[in-house]
Structures are given as structure tokens and as C-alpha cells.
Motif scaffolding. Structure first.
Motif, PDB file in Angstrom:
ATOM      1  N   TYR A 113     -25.509 -29.993  14.412  1.00 41.74           N
ATOM      2  CA  TYR A 113     -24.430 -30.094  13.423  1.00 41.74           C
ATOM      3  C   TYR A 113     -24.532 -31.444  12.711  1.00 41.74           C
ATOM      4  O   TYR A 113     -24.477 -31.509  11.485  1.00 41.74           O
ATOM      5  N   GLY A 114     -24.665 -32.510  13.472  1.00 39.14           N
ATOM      6  CA  GLY A 114     -24.792 -33.847  12.883  1.00 39.14           C
ATOM      7  C   GLY A 114     -26.029 -33.984  12.019  1.00 39.14           C
ATOM      8  O   GLY A 114     -25.997 -34.600  10.947  1.00 39.14           O
ATOM      9  N   LEU A 115     -27.130 -33.397  12.458  1.00 37.76           N
ATOM     10  CA  LEU A 115     -28.368 -33.414  11.686  1.00 37.76           C
ATOM     11  C   LEU A 115     -28.179 -32.666  10.360  1.00 37.76           C
ATOM     12  O   LEU A 115     -28.588 -33.149   9.296  1.00 37.76           O
ATOM     13  N   ALA A 116     -27.536 -31.506  10.428  1.00 42.61           N
ATOM     14  CA  ALA A 116     -27.277 -30.726   9.217  1.00 42.61           C
ATOM     15  C   ALA A 116     -26.329 -31.469   8.279  1.00 42.61           C
ATOM     16  O   ALA A 116     -26.529 -31.482   7.054  1.00 42.61           O
TER      17      ALA A 116
ATOM     18  N   THR B  99     -25.180 -23.934  11.406  1.00 46.66           N
ATOM     19  CA  THR B  99     -24.957 -24.054  12.851  1.00 46.66           C
ATOM     20  C   THR B  99     -23.765 -23.225  13.337  1.00 46.66           C
ATOM     21  O   THR B  99     -23.520 -23.163  14.537  1.00 46.66           O
ATOM     22  N   LEU B 100     -23.051 -22.593  12.440  1.00 42.83           N
ATOM     23  CA  LEU B 100     -21.849 -21.837  12.830  1.00 42.83           C
ATOM     24  C   LEU B 100     -22.127 -20.703  13.816  1.00 42.83           C
ATOM     25  O   LEU B 100     -21.378 -20.550  14.789  1.00 42.83           O
ATOM     26  N   PRO B 101     -23.181 -19.898  13.642  1.00 43.96           N
ATOM     27  CA  PRO B 101     -23.433 -18.850  14.656  1.00 43.96           C
ATOM     28  C   PRO B 101     -23.626 -19.435  16.056  1.00 43.96           C
ATOM     29  O   PRO B 101     -23.142 -18.864  17.041  1.00 43.96           O
ATOM     30  N   ALA B 102     -24.288 -20.577  16.141  1.00 46.53           N
ATOM     31  CA  ALA B 102     -24.477 -21.224  17.446  1.00 46.53           C
ATOM     32  C   ALA B 102     -23.138 -21.693  18.007  1.00 46.53           C
ATOM     33  O   ALA B 102     -22.905 -21.621  19.216  1.00 46.53           O
ATOM     34  N   ALA B 103     -22.251 -22.167  17.138  1.00 44.12           N
ATOM     35  CA  ALA B 103     -20.927 -22.625  17.586  1.00 44.12           C
ATOM     36  C   ALA B 103     -20.103 -21.467  18.134  1.00 44.12           C
ATOM     37  O   ALA B 103     -19.425 -21.600  19.157  1.00 44.12           O
TER      38      ALA B 103
ATOM     39  N   THR C 100     -25.958 -34.723   8.061  1.00 41.93           N
ATOM     40  CA  THR C 100     -26.733 -35.831   7.490  1.00 41.93           C
ATOM     41  C   THR C 100     -27.651 -35.322   6.384  1.00 41.93           C
ATOM     42  O   THR C 100     -27.736 -35.924   5.303  1.00 41.93           O
ATOM     43  N   ALA C 101     -28.333 -34.211   6.641  1.00 39.19           N
ATOM     44  CA  ALA C 101     -29.208 -33.620   5.627  1.00 39.19           C
ATOM     45  C   ALA C 101     -28.404 -33.248   4.383  1.00 39.19           C
ATOM     46  O   ALA C 101     -28.854 -33.473   3.252  1.00 39.19           O
ATOM     47  N   GLY C 102     -27.214 -32.710   4.596  1.00 41.62           N
ATOM     48  CA  GLY C 102     -26.350 -32.361   3.466  1.00 41.62           C
ATOM     49  C   GLY C 102     -25.976 -33.574   2.631  1.00 41.62           C
ATOM     50  O   GLY C 102     -26.005 -33.519   1.398  1.00 41.62           O
ATOM     51  N   PHE C 103     -25.638 -34.686   3.294  1.00 45.57           N
ATOM     52  CA  PHE C 103     -25.316 -35.910   2.560  1.00 45.57           C
ATOM     53  C   PHE C 103     -26.517 -36.419   1.772  1.00 45.57           C
ATOM     54  O   PHE C 103     -26.399 -36.802   0.612  1.00 45.57           O
ATOM     55  N   ILE C 104     -27.676 -36.414   2.410  1.00 42.63           N
ATOM     56  CA  ILE C 104     -28.893 -36.895   1.740  1.00 42.63           C
ATOM     57  C   ILE C 104     -29.237 -36.005   0.548  1.00 42.63           C
ATOM     58  O   ILE C 104     -29.516 -36.502  -0.555  1.00 42.63           O
ATOM     59  N   LEU C 105     -29.205 -34.697   0.760  1.00 49.90           N
ATOM     60  CA  LEU C 105     -29.516 -33.784  -0.342  1.00 49.90           C
ATOM     61  C   LEU C 105     -28.496 -33.885  -1.464  1.00 49.90           C
ATOM     62  O   LEU C 105     -28.853 -33.820  -2.642  1.00 49.90           O
ATOM     63  N   ALA C 106     -27.228 -34.043  -1.128  1.00 56.00           N
ATOM     64  CA  ALA C 106     -26.192 -34.188  -2.152  1.00 56.00           C
ATOM     65  C   ALA C 106     -26.415 -35.449  -2.986  1.00 56.00           C
ATOM     66  O   ALA C 106     -26.129 -35.475  -4.176  1.00 56.00           O
ATOM     67  N   ARG C 107     -26.934 -36.457  -2.356  1.00 48.96           N
ATOM     68  CA  ARG C 107     -27.165 -37.738  -3.051  1.00 48.96           C
ATOM     69  C   ARG C 107     -28.379 -37.683  -3.966  1.00 48.96           C
ATOM     70  O   ARG C 107     -28.354 -38.212  -5.069  1.00 48.96           O
TER      71      ARG C 107
END
Length: 108
Positions: free
Chosen positions: A93-96, A59-63, A98-105
Motif C-alpha cells: 500500500y505504501g509503495l503504491a 492493493t484493495l483485493p489483498a486488503a 509513493t508511486a502515485g505521488f511520484i507519477l502525479a508529480r
């Protein structure tokens, strides 16, 4: 705060944009973005080098685009559309994150 500088002044509100001007409000906005994008780096180390948490950087380019447009947009109602785009950025950003936390787990 930047959008409502005039009405906030009339209402006696005290925030960064009212006290120090639009430029200070823009700087505050940028600092908050920078902090948001430093958090995944900290989490990367805290979570044992799980690369999935870094998915938020998609999401950084959008930011960056969001901030540039924010600075170019005049105050007042014209900022409403831009603030809507900021809301969309926060959602993704929040969705990404959350996805990162789920994938990390689960993706070990």
C-alpha cells in the motif's frame, strides 16, 4: 491487539480488544483499513484530480482478503502469520501510494 488479548489482560493493558473483546478489535482493524482506502480519494480531490494517486486501489483485493482471513484466524500465535501478511499489505500500500505521488508529480 487481538492477538495478545489474554496476555494484555494479565499485564493490565487497556486497549480496544481488551476492553470490548475480539469483535471490537476486528472492527477497529476494519475501520483502519477503510480510512486507509478513503485517503486516496481525498488526495485525488486535494491534488487536483491526479488519477495516479488512485493506484493504491490495486492493493484493495489483498486488503479484503486480509481482513477476511484475519477474522477467521484464531487468537494467539496462529495470528502471527496473518499479521505478517498485514505487514506485507502495508508495505505494498505504501509503495503504491509513493508511486502515485511520484507519477502525479512527473506524469503531467
Amino acid at each position: 491487539n487481538v492477538r495478545d488479548i489474554v496476555s494484555d489482560k494479565r499485564a493490565g493493558r487497556k486497549n480496544i480488544a481488551v476492553l470490548f473483546g475480539r469483535r471490537a478489535g476486528e472492527t477497529e482493524y476494519r475501520i483502519m483499513q477503510i480510512i486507509a482506502y478513503l485517503v486516496p480519494i481525498a488526495l485525488f480531490f486535494v491534488m487536483g484530480f491526479q488519477p495516479w494517486i488512485l493506484v493504491t486501489y490495486l492493493t484493495l483485493p489483498a486488503a479484503i482478503r486480509d481482513y477476511q482471513n484475519f477474522r477467521k484466524t484464531p487468537s494467539g500465535k496462529e495470528l502471527n502469520l496473518q499479521l505478517g501478511k498485514t505487514g506485507q499489505l502495508l508495505f505494498f500500500y505504501g509503495l503504491a501510494m509513493t508511486a502515485g505521488f511520484i507519477l502525479a508529480r512527473f506524469a503531467r
